[in-house]
Design an enzyme around this catalytic site. Structure first.
Site, PDB file in Angstrom:
ATOM      1  N   GLY A  51       0.885  -1.273  -0.219  1.00  0.00           N
ATOM      2  CA  GLY A  51       0.139  -0.284   0.026  1.00  0.00           C
ATOM      3  C   GLY A  51       0.790   1.248  -0.043  1.00  0.00           C
ATOM      4  O   GLY A  51       0.145   2.404   0.142  1.00  0.00           O
ATOM      5  N   CYS A  52       1.828   1.202   0.158  1.00  0.00           N
ATOM      6  CA  CYS A  52       3.278   1.897   0.014  1.00  0.00           C
ATOM      7  C   CYS A  52       3.882   2.767  -1.097  1.00  0.00           C
ATOM      8  O   CYS A  52       4.062   1.223  -1.843  1.00  0.00           O
ATOM      9  CB  CYS A  52       4.534   2.166   0.984  1.00  0.00           C
ATOM     10  SG  CYS A  52       3.593   1.936   2.834  1.00  0.00           S
ATOM     11  N   GLN A  53       4.207   3.523  -1.959  1.00  0.00           N
ATOM     12  CA  GLN A  53       4.504   3.514  -2.694  1.00  0.00           C
ATOM     13  C   GLN A  53       6.059   3.438  -3.295  1.00  0.00           C
ATOM     14  O   GLN A  53       6.780   2.747  -3.823  1.00  0.00           O
ATOM     15  CB  GLN A  53       3.844   5.511  -3.535  1.00  0.00           C
ATOM     16  CG  GLN A  53       4.731   5.346  -4.786  1.00  0.00           C
ATOM     17  CD  GLN A  53       4.402   6.987  -5.653  1.00  0.00           C
ATOM     18  OE1 GLN A  53       3.649   7.777  -4.712  1.00  0.00           O
ATOM     19  NE2 GLN A  53       4.336   7.245  -6.701  1.00  0.00           N
TER      20      GLN A  53
END
Length: 138
Positions: A51-53
């Site tokens: 979910g983290c870029q």
């Protein structure tokens, strides 16, 4: 060890010295530079936060009733956000963490209004990891 409330008050006091968000962003980035070294053994898919870029790895374990959190990122601002989370949550008991509301932390700092959507999603994913672990160990 300070309580969550004490740690949040101390950070808010530090943030109050800055008049604008550019200075606050720089402070967050500077906090990220103070992160302790993250063990290479935990830079594996098992510890990667989805979910983290940017790439984020987080290791949490329960020791003597307290959660001990280690994390790192390859992005400067995200490293700073990790440093904020560590100041608030590292060393807290699962029950103390479960008694807090992450949305209160986000709004107290103004992060809910000043982070890009991708950074907000990443921060939410990191918070979710912390709260999930706290819930599982409480």
């Amino acid at each position: 060890m300070s309580t969550f409330t004490e740690a949040q008050a101390a950070l808010l006091d530090e943030f109050s010295f800055f008049d604008n968000w550019m200075d606050k962003y720089q402070y967050i980035i500077d906090l990220g530079k103070t992160l302790p070294a993250f063990p290479q053994a935990y830079q594996t898919p098992e510890y990667k936060i989805e979910g983290c870029q940017s790439n984020v790895w987080m290791h949490i374990e329960l020791q003597e009733g307290q959660l001990h959190i280690q994390a790192t990122s390859d992005a400067a601002i995200v490293s700073g956000l990790i440093a904020l989370l560590l100041r608030l949550y590292d060393g807290q008991t699962p029950a103390d963490i479960m008694a807090t509301r992450p949305e209160d932390f986000l709004s107290a700092f103004g992060l809910d209004k000043h982070l890009s959507p991708t950074r907000s999603n990443g921060l939410a994913a990191m918070l979710q990891q912390i709260y999930t672990y706290a819930q599982q160990t409480s």
